[in-house]
Design a protein around this motif. Structure first.
Motif, PDB file in Angstrom:
ATOM      1  N   PRO A 107       0.762  -1.314  -0.053  1.00  0.00           N
ATOM      2  CA  PRO A 107       0.101  -0.067  -0.019  1.00  0.00           C
ATOM      3  C   PRO A 107       0.722   1.247  -0.075  1.00  0.00           C
ATOM      4  CG  PRO A 107      -0.784  -1.565   1.547  1.00  0.00           C
ATOM      5  CD  PRO A 107       0.553  -2.116   1.030  1.00  0.00           C
ATOM      6  N   ALA A 165       1.329   3.677  -2.957  1.00  0.00           N
ATOM      7  CA  ALA A 165       0.344   4.979  -3.340  1.00  0.00           C
ATOM      8  C   ALA A 165       0.978   6.463  -3.127  1.00  0.00           C
ATOM      9  CB  ALA A 165      -0.847   4.905  -2.252  1.00  0.00           C
ATOM     10  N   LEU A 209      -6.760   4.985  -1.606  1.00  0.00           N
ATOM     11  CA  LEU A 209      -5.425   4.777  -1.079  1.00  0.00           C
ATOM     12  C   LEU A 209      -4.593   5.954  -1.520  1.00  0.00           C
ATOM     13  CD1 LEU A 209      -4.936   0.962  -1.983  1.00  0.00           C
ATOM     14  CD2 LEU A 209      -4.907   2.031   0.380  1.00  0.00           C
ATOM     15  N   CYS A 230     -13.414   1.701   2.406  1.00  0.00           N
ATOM     16  CA  CYS A 230     -12.790   3.082   2.029  1.00  0.00           C
ATOM     17  C   CYS A 230     -12.918   4.123   2.901  1.00  0.00           C
ATOM     18  CB  CYS A 230     -13.643   3.370   0.696  1.00  0.00           C
ATOM     19  SG  CYS A 230     -13.057   2.559  -0.843  1.00  0.00           S
ATOM     20  N   ALA A 256     -10.613   4.371   5.716  1.00  0.00           N
ATOM     21  CA  ALA A 256      -9.205   5.018   5.359  1.00  0.00           C
ATOM     22  C   ALA A 256      -9.479   6.443   5.185  1.00  0.00           C
ATOM     23  CB  ALA A 256      -8.713   4.485   4.063  1.00  0.00           C
TER      24      ALA A 256
END
Length: 481
Positions: free
Chosen positions: A89, A92, A159, A218, A221
């Motif tokens: 991740p 990103a 992200l 989502c 985050a």
């Protein structure tokens, strides 16, 4: 195949004619070379290429999504990006590399067709976009694509947004230079548009089983962003989370529960969201979750939420009424490996003790009865409590007695029924006119029915209550409790 059920692995088995796209000048020669090195290579090879030249590959992927509209190709590139970010991740951050300062890395994931401009105008300033009409000229992936495209666009965009630097060397996180004359969509506008789509998924999912989990994932985050919290509350999104707070058993449902509770925890730092939580069923649901959950990460995030809410409004008193002090004691006795959880439990326990001290004993008792969560807390069997507070039961035309009778009629909890019978017997014993008042309220018939209850605890206390009703206050004190 139904595109709603496509997987990244299935999409990546396709052969994409990159050479044909170069021939039609939809990708450059450099782009083709990069794609030849990267496409259909082992994961270790791709990882090394991204380590060596990650921003260049991001630029190629973004340009393809911006310039090529063929559904199979769009799905393929989204799958490549999804695979890249799933493996790590932190990649990103590549979308915010200095070399991409003039690239709008958000645009391909939020592209609008002419039919979607009205929705866009709710969030975006017309004057800001007047210089950026290419933003409007193609398919809106997030809203108009098939489910695979929507899901991947949302996940990737979340992200990318979460990984952006807040401010770096005079370059604003959305790619626009601080002294640039070019007006680009602001990050706040992107986030507001994304929140609208997420709320839509929670209300009416595009996919029956994956729509809500994707939206919650989502949100977990994105709710770190103040503008997302504000937009989510304004969109009345908090109420959409409450039904999802319930004990879970399967691995999939536990993950959804965890991420939902994580959203609530993030919202517990935002006052307008706290105001909504105070008027909803969020707290009792969270207590039910922490009482029954054995998953450490779920318990941790719920306990941290309690710690945040403890000093807000009446949350502390409600937590006491819902039996949280006893639950915390039980949780502390378990073997947790997370030191943060143990520290939070200690802090929560201390805070709850302070709340108990602040509340008068009758206030606590009244809230316990009105909520309907009766348990054998110390005050029920404390003679001093009944002697000191017996006249308080006369308030609002004996409201508390009437609620106790309602509990006897409607509750299915044996403990609540037993405590209600006991409290009624205590009132008969300590109030000078207790026997007459209780009989006037038609309590005897209700208590008689409970003498046939399957629970020994209920029948025992129902019998005690009936005995005191027949004997009256003069002889009631001789009965054994």
């Amino acid at each position: 195949m139904d595109r709603a059920e496509l997987t990244t692995e299935q999409v990546l088995k396709r052969d994409i004619p990159w050479e044909a796209y170069m021939t039609t000048k939809l990708i450059s020669g450099t782009g083709l070379q990069l794609l030849r090195r990267y496409d259909n290579r082992a994961e270790s090879v791709r990882a090394q290429l991204l380590d060596d030249d990650g921003p260049a590959y991001v630029q190629v992927f973004v340009s393809i999504l911006r310039d090529i509209y063929k559904e199979e190709t769009v799905e393929y590139v989204l799958a490549l990006i999804d695979e890249m970010l799933t493996a790590n991740p932190k990649r990103a951050r590549l979308f915010h590399d200095k070399s991409l300062a003039n690239e709008d890395t958000y645009e391909p994931f939020l592209r609008f067709s002419s039919t979607c401009r009205m929705s866009l105008n709710k969030y975006l300033n017309y004057s800001c976009l007047a210089h950026n009409w290419p933003l409007f000229d193609s398919l809106l992936l997030l809203w108009k694509g098939n489910w695979f495209i929507q899901e991947k666009s949302c996940k990737i965009l979340s992200l990318i947004v979460s990984a952006r630097p807040k401010y770096q060397d005079g370059v604003i996180a959305n790619g626009a230079s601080s002294n640039s004359k070019t007006k680009l969509t602001t990050i706040d506008d992107v986030l507001k548009g994304l929140v609208e789509w997420l709320c839509t998924q929670l209300k009416k999912p595009s996919h029956p089983s994956r729509g809500i989990p994707t939206a919650i994932n989502c949100l977990a985050a994105l709710l770190k962003e103040p503008v997302v919290r504000s937009s989510f509350v304004q969109a009345d999104g908090v109420k959409l989370l409450i039904p999802l707070i319930s004990p879970a058993s399967t691995q999939q449902s536990i993950q959804l529960l965890y991420e939902t509770c994580l959203c609530v925890w993030l919202l517990s730092y935002y006052e307008p969201a706290i105001e909504y939580l105070a008027t909803s069923r969020a707290l009792p649901r969270l207590v039910d979750v922490v009482r029954s959950s054995t998953k450490e990460k779920v318990v941790r995030v719920v306990v941290l939420t309690f710690r945040n809410l403890l000093s807000k409004g009446t949350f502390g008193a409600q937590m006491v009424d819902l039996g949280l002090p006893q639950i915390v004691q039980s949780l502390k006795a378990q073997a947790w490996s997370d030191e943060d959880l143990l520290e939070a439990l200690n802090q929560l326990e201390d805070g709850l003790k302070d709340n108990i001290k602040k509340l008068s004993s009758f206030d606590k008792y009244k809230q316990e009865v009105l909520i309907g969560h009766l348990d054998w807390s110390p005050m029920h069997k404390d003679p001093l409590f009944w002697r000191d507070n017996i006249t308080c039961f006369e308030e609002s035309d004996f409201q508390i007695l009437r609620v106790l009778l309602t509990i006897m009629d409607s509750s299915t909890d044996p403990r609540a029924l037993a405590v209600a019978c006991f409290d009624l017997s205590q009132f008969v014993q300590h109030h000078p006119a207790g026997r007459v008042i209780v009989n006037d309220l038609k309590a005897k018939e209700r208590v008689m029915k409970l003498m046939n209850h399957e629970s020994v605890e209920v029948t025992k206390n129902a019998l005690l209550c009936i005995q005191r009703l027949f004997l009256g206050a003069k002889y009631a004190s001789f009965l054994q409790v």
